[in-house]
Scaffold this motif. Structure first.
Motif, PDB file in Angstrom:
ATOM      1  N   ILE A   1       0.827  -1.073   0.085  1.00  0.00           N
ATOM      2  CA  ILE A   1       0.087  -0.203   0.052  1.00  0.00           C
ATOM      3  C   ILE A   1       0.830   1.335  -0.015  1.00  0.00           C
ATOM      4  O   ILE A   1       0.626   2.327  -0.771  1.00  0.00           O
ATOM      5  CB  ILE A   1      -0.890  -0.026   1.107  1.00  0.00           C
ATOM      6  CG1 ILE A   1      -1.945  -1.211   0.949  1.00  0.00           C
ATOM      7  CG2 ILE A   1      -1.544   1.329   1.156  1.00  0.00           C
ATOM      8  CD1 ILE A   1      -3.037  -1.472   2.224  1.00  0.00           C
ATOM      9  N   LEU A   2       2.053   1.228   0.896  1.00  0.00           N
ATOM     10  CA  LEU A   2       2.916   2.437   0.891  1.00  0.00           C
ATOM     11  C   LEU A   2       3.545   2.783  -0.467  1.00  0.00           C
ATOM     12  O   LEU A   2       3.418   3.994  -0.806  1.00  0.00           O
ATOM     13  CB  LEU A   2       3.946   2.170   1.754  1.00  0.00           C
ATOM     14  CG  LEU A   2       3.706   2.096   3.538  1.00  0.00           C
ATOM     15  CD1 LEU A   2       4.817   1.488   3.884  1.00  0.00           C
ATOM     16  CD2 LEU A   2       3.363   3.428   3.921  1.00  0.00           C
ATOM     17  N   LYS A   3       3.712   1.628  -1.279  1.00  0.00           N
ATOM     18  CA  LYS A   3       4.274   1.850  -2.520  1.00  0.00           C
ATOM     19  C   LYS A   3       3.238   2.619  -3.470  1.00  0.00           C
ATOM     20  O   LYS A   3       3.518   3.509  -4.116  1.00  0.00           O
ATOM     21  CB  LYS A   3       4.693   0.508  -3.159  1.00  0.00           C
ATOM     22  CG  LYS A   3       5.086   0.663  -4.703  1.00  0.00           C
ATOM     23  CD  LYS A   3       5.555  -0.647  -5.203  1.00  0.00           C
ATOM     24  CE  LYS A   3       5.488  -0.464  -6.664  1.00  0.00           C
ATOM     25  NZ  LYS A   3       5.618  -1.769  -7.429  1.00  0.00           N
ATOM     26  N   GLU A   4       2.068   1.975  -3.349  1.00  0.00           N
ATOM     27  CA  GLU A   4       0.941   2.466  -4.202  1.00  0.00           C
ATOM     28  C   GLU A   4       0.695   4.025  -3.930  1.00  0.00           C
ATOM     29  O   GLU A   4       0.403   4.878  -4.793  1.00  0.00           O
ATOM     30  CB  GLU A   4      -0.268   1.846  -4.263  1.00  0.00           C
ATOM     31  CG  GLU A   4      -0.336   0.431  -4.927  1.00  0.00           C
ATOM     32  CD  GLU A   4       0.619  -0.589  -4.373  1.00  0.00           C
ATOM     33  OE1 GLU A   4       0.741  -0.700  -3.378  1.00  0.00           O
ATOM     34  OE2 GLU A   4       1.055  -1.270  -5.361  1.00  0.00           O
ATOM     35  N   VAL A   5       0.729   4.398  -2.589  1.00  0.00           N
ATOM     36  CA  VAL A   5       0.450   5.740  -2.303  1.00  0.00           C
ATOM     37  C   VAL A   5       1.597   6.545  -2.772  1.00  0.00           C
ATOM     38  O   VAL A   5       1.126   7.603  -3.325  1.00  0.00           O
ATOM     39  CB  VAL A   5       0.191   5.838  -0.849  1.00  0.00           C
ATOM     40  CG1 VAL A   5       0.179   7.330  -0.289  1.00  0.00           C
ATOM     41  CG2 VAL A   5      -0.851   5.045  -0.107  1.00  0.00           C
ATOM     42  N   TYR A  21       6.583   8.113   1.535  1.00  0.00           N
ATOM     43  CA  TYR A  21       6.105   6.709   1.592  1.00  0.00           C
ATOM     44  C   TYR A  21       7.037   5.693   1.114  1.00  0.00           C
ATOM     45  O   TYR A  21       7.063   4.642   1.384  1.00  0.00           O
ATOM     46  CB  TYR A  21       4.690   6.769   0.514  1.00  0.00           C
ATOM     47  CG  TYR A  21       3.506   7.485   1.485  1.00  0.00           C
ATOM     48  CD1 TYR A  21       2.782   6.582   2.152  1.00  0.00           C
ATOM     49  CD2 TYR A  21       3.246   8.927   1.365  1.00  0.00           C
ATOM     50  CE1 TYR A  21       1.741   7.360   2.988  1.00  0.00           C
ATOM     51  CE2 TYR A  21       2.274   9.527   1.894  1.00  0.00           C
ATOM     52  CZ  TYR A  21       1.817   8.667   2.798  1.00  0.00           C
ATOM     53  OH  TYR A  21       0.501   9.134   3.562  1.00  0.00           O
ATOM     54  N   ALA A  25       8.376   2.253   2.801  1.00  0.00           N
ATOM     55  CA  ALA A  25       8.218   0.907   2.197  1.00  0.00           C
ATOM     56  C   ALA A  25       9.573   0.392   2.200  1.00  0.00           C
ATOM     57  O   ALA A  25       9.772  -0.806   2.553  1.00  0.00           O
ATOM     58  CB  ALA A  25       7.797   1.096   0.843  1.00  0.00           C
TER      59      ALA A  25
END
Length: 268
Positions: A1-5, A21, A25
């Protein structure tokens, strides 16, 4: 999720938040010793630092990614890192090293039949030759890139390369052909609603008209370039526009407008 954000913030050109972010990650992946994840995030961090102009930090992350992918035997990742390293070296004006890494990346692109990556690497090789003033050689690489992007139906990639071909013809003082390519690029970028790409095309058309002493046409296109550069948060094009606008107004004897634009240029 951190990568996508993080990627979401990259798409918004909010690199400061993206770094937060991606850094988070990376810490998690390192705690888990998840090597492919570390490589992936390191590449993203390198790309952001390249955009921010912190080139040595960018190289540090890209070489970390490259080292991991070489260990894992991940040829897609190796070529990706090599291409990114080439981009950073190009920005540092270390053209011999940029050519070395682009050439290595291209060899792997063809070896694994990654034609999309090959089209991008060919374009980057053209960019190096363009910056060295080797315009005909640059055109050769750009045409190969364009052919691949045409086969792949990569409309954005085609628009970028068409713009680059225009710059090569501009360097050769073939202004009519340059204008044709800039206008083809502009049309595609408008179809894609890409504000940064539209701004770039308008800027180069404005620059071309300036070189031909067609100041009114230059002003019209530079004003459009500035509008789209602001929409796309493209600071370099904004700065280039203000600088060129200042020169045009000075050439026309409109010194107050020249000063105002020059002030905007130096304050960016």
């Amino acid at each position: 999720i951190l990568k996508e954000v993080g990627l979401g913030y990259v798409n918004l050109n909010d690199y400061a938040k993206a770094l937060i972010y991606f850094d988070s990650a990376l810490k998690i992946y390192k705690s888990l010793n998840f090597e492919s994840g570390i490589s992936d995030i390191s590449n993203h961090l390198g790309t952001i630092h390249n955009k921010l102009g912190t080139y040595e930090k960018a190289l540090e992350y890209h070489f970390e990614s490259l080292q991991i992918d070489e260990k894992l035997g991940n040829k897609v990742g190796i070529a990706h890192s090599q291409n990114n390293i080439g981009i950073v070296y190009q920005n540092l004006k270390r053209h011999a090293e940029a050519l070395e890494y682009y050439t290595k990346a291209l060899q792997i692109n063809y070896e694994i039949n990654d034609l999309d990556a090959a089209s991008k690497t060919l374009n980057n090789l053209g960019n190096i030759l363009l910056s060295n003033g080797s315009y005909n050689q640059a055109l050769s690489y750009y045409q190969k890139s364009l052919d691949l992007k045409d086969d792949l139906e990569n409309e954005y990639g085609k628009a970028v390369t068409l713009n680059n071909i225009g710059m090569a013809y501009q360097g050769l003082n073939d202004f009519e052909r340059a204008l044709q390519y800039f206008e083809m690029s502009l049309l595609l970028m408008k179809n894609l609603n890409d504000n940064q790409g539209i701004a770039s095309s308008y800027y180069h058309i404005g620059l071309l008209h300036y070189q031909r002493n067609k100041y009114q046409s230059a002003l019209t296109n530079l004003d459009d370039a500035l509008d789209y550069a602001i929409l796309g948060n493209e600071l370099q094009i904004q700065q280039n526009c203000f600088n060129l606008l200042a020169n045009i107004y000075a050439s026309r004897g409109e010194y107050e407008s020249a000063f105002n634009n020059y002030k905007m240029y130096v304050e960016m």
